[in-house]
Design an enzyme around this catalytic site. Structure first.
Site, PDB file in Angstrom:
ATOM      1  N   ASP A  93     -26.041 -42.863  34.802  1.00 15.03           N
ATOM      2  CA  ASP A  93     -25.411 -42.758  33.669  1.00 15.03           C
ATOM      3  C   ASP A  93     -25.539 -44.350  33.028  1.00 15.03           C
ATOM      4  OD1 ASP A  93     -23.542 -44.488  35.470  1.00 15.03           O
ATOM      5  OD2 ASP A  93     -22.322 -42.411  35.736  1.00 15.03           O
ATOM      6  N   ASP A 125     -23.045 -47.357  31.390  1.00  9.87           N
ATOM      7  CA  ASP A 125     -21.737 -47.906  30.935  1.00  9.87           C
ATOM      8  C   ASP A 125     -22.027 -48.861  30.194  1.00  9.87           C
ATOM      9  OD1 ASP A 125     -20.677 -46.120  32.844  1.00  9.87           O
ATOM     10  OD2 ASP A 125     -20.368 -47.382  34.464  1.00  9.87           O
ATOM     11  N   ASP A 183     -18.285 -57.100  40.902  1.00  8.17           N
ATOM     12  CA  ASP A 183     -18.382 -56.912  42.301  1.00  8.17           C
ATOM     13  C   ASP A 183     -19.569 -58.010  42.797  1.00  8.17           C
ATOM     14  OD1 ASP A 183     -20.010 -55.178  41.639  1.00  8.17           O
ATOM     15  OD2 ASP A 183     -19.050 -53.538  42.643  1.00  8.17           O
TER      16      ASP A 183
END
Length: 449
Positions: free
Chosen positions: A77, A79, A156
């Site tokens: 996907d 984002d 992260d």
């Protein structure tokens, strides 16, 4: 108010693994160096970014999609990150909705595709904004918006802190993520201990991405994981379940399972997974199940989470089933008690959705019926709604050596045969016939009634 002002002025910046405190540290990588064409993005992602940029906002494809494109993989996907607030994004797109409590996001819909849009995150360490942190350091609520640079700090891993602008086909890299990807390294941004305490799920994510992408964990990123594994006990079961699904449906489930045990992250997630993998029979069965799952994922075939977890927990069911039979329970009631025990034990650690656990029990419950090949039983079993899942499960049991291969071959032939051939394949019915129940006579009505 004076106290809050002083805290804002003297607040320490969030730690970073590399300097990104000024624009000179930001790398702007042109198309000639990364070779990612805007046509590789989904139409919905392009429309979302174009809509936000026309409205005067910054907008980029962010994170895993950019990373995967650099690795020549197809993103699952796309984002989008922007400096627009959720309310502003919602006003730009008529077909959109604001979701999330821990951090608000916007889902923008174009046909069947949904693009997740997040606002640049700010530091959660200050008093401004809607943030809440547990005593353990875990972030409970995180609705704090910030600048582009602050958002990169909050990501992260360096490989995920990459922003692609389709308008000029440029990658913005705050933490040398492109260099780490090319070096085959997965590196945490900031102090790993602090980042794992903020969100213990990052440890699972590190293992999953390392196995999926073939990136070696940076030494500092890897070292604290075994010591902090117990922090996963404070994570809501639903989040653990979602992350475990991603891990086992990544197309690299087998590597992920061994990596979980290697890093001490298996305890409490799937009960005794390490013991199962070390048992000769259990290891063979789980290995075949995970290989089968990987093959289906990589071939873009559908995968049932219920079937996957049924295989991972099957030898727990077998052990409990044997225990209840040894206590004197009849076989089928013993199996149902075993299934309940295993599911209840698992529910304390990993919130497997009820729709999955119900299917798991059906698959397990069908297994004794495959050993009944006489009379009308095979005909009724082959019409069962879960027959195909139960049959595939049976084949795994046969392939692992748990059952004779002849049993699986018989059911394969039976399913492909016609009516007369099926009838000829039936085995003699050796089970004792049940005595018909004697109907009680109704008492005669009294004469005075």
């Amino acid at each position: 108010m004076i106290k809050k002002l002083l805290q804002r002025v003297f607040r320490k910046p969030a730690p970073t693994s590399r300097k990104a405190s000024n624009d000179s540290a930001v790398l702007r990588i042109p198309f000639k160096q990364h070779q990612i064409q805007r046509q590789l993005l989904s139409p919905a992602a392009l429309k979302t970014i174009e809509g936000l940029q026309k409205a005067g906002f910054e907008a980029y494809v962010v994170g895993g999609a950019v990373r995967d494109l650099l690795l020549k993989q197809r993103p699952k996907d796309f984002d989008v990150a922007t400096n627009a607030t959720p309310e502003q994004v919602h006003r730009v797109f008529r077909r959109s909705r604001i979701i999330g409590r821990r951090f608000r996001l916007v889902h923008v819909m174009f046909g069947d595709e949904t693009v997740e849009v997040s606002t640049f995150r700010g530091s959660h360490l200050g008093d401004d904004g809607d943030a809440k942190i547990a005593d353990s350091g875990r972030i409970l609520r995180d609705n704090v918006f910030g600048s582009h640079e602050e958002d990169a700090v909050r990501r992260d891993f360096t490989a995920n802190a990459l922003y692609y602008n389709p308008a000029n086909e440029e990658i913005i890299d705050f933490h040398h993520g492109v260099a780490d990807i090319r070096a085959g390294v997965l590196r945490m941004i900031g102090d790993p201990v602090t980042r794992y305490r903020e969100d213990p799920v990052r440890m699972l994510r590190a293992v999953r991405l390392s196995a999926k992408l073939g990136l070696k964990l940076d030494t500092d990123t890897e070292a604290p994981i075994p010591e902090l594994a117990d922090a996963l006990k404070d994570v809501p079961e639903s989040r653990l379940f979602d992350e475990m699904l991603k891990l086992f449906l990544s197309g690299h489930a087998l590597e992920s399972a061994h990596a979980l045990r290697q890093h001490g992250l298996h305890h409490g997630l799937l009960p005794l997974l390490d013991v199962v993998l070390e048992q000769p029979m259990g290891a063979r069965f789980v290995t075949l199940a995970l290989q089968n799952t990987d093959e289906r994922v990589l071939a873009d075939k559908p995968v049932s989470p219920a079937f996957l977890f049924a295989t991972l927990l099957w030898h727990e069911v077998l052990a409990a089933w044997q225990k209840y039979e040894n206590l004197g329970e009849r076989s089928i009631p013993a199996l149902h008690l075993a299934m309940t025990d295993v599911c209840d034990q698992q529910a304390e650690k990993l919130a497997i959705h009820k729709r999955f656990s119900s299917t798991m029990k059906e698959i397990w419950g069908l297994q004794p019926r495959f050993e009944q090949r006489a009379g009308k039983r095979p005909f009724s079993l082959i019409e069962h709604p879960r027959y195909r899942a139960g049959y595939d499960f049976l084949l795994l049991r046969c392939a692992s050596g748990e059952l004779p291969e002849e049993l699986g071959e018989w059911w394969t032939d039976f399913a492909e045969a016609n009516g007369e051939a099926r009838q000829a394949m039936l085995q003699p019915d050796t089970e004792p016939r049940k005595r018909p129940r004697r109907r009680r006579r109704k008492p005669a009505a009294s004469a005075g009634a």
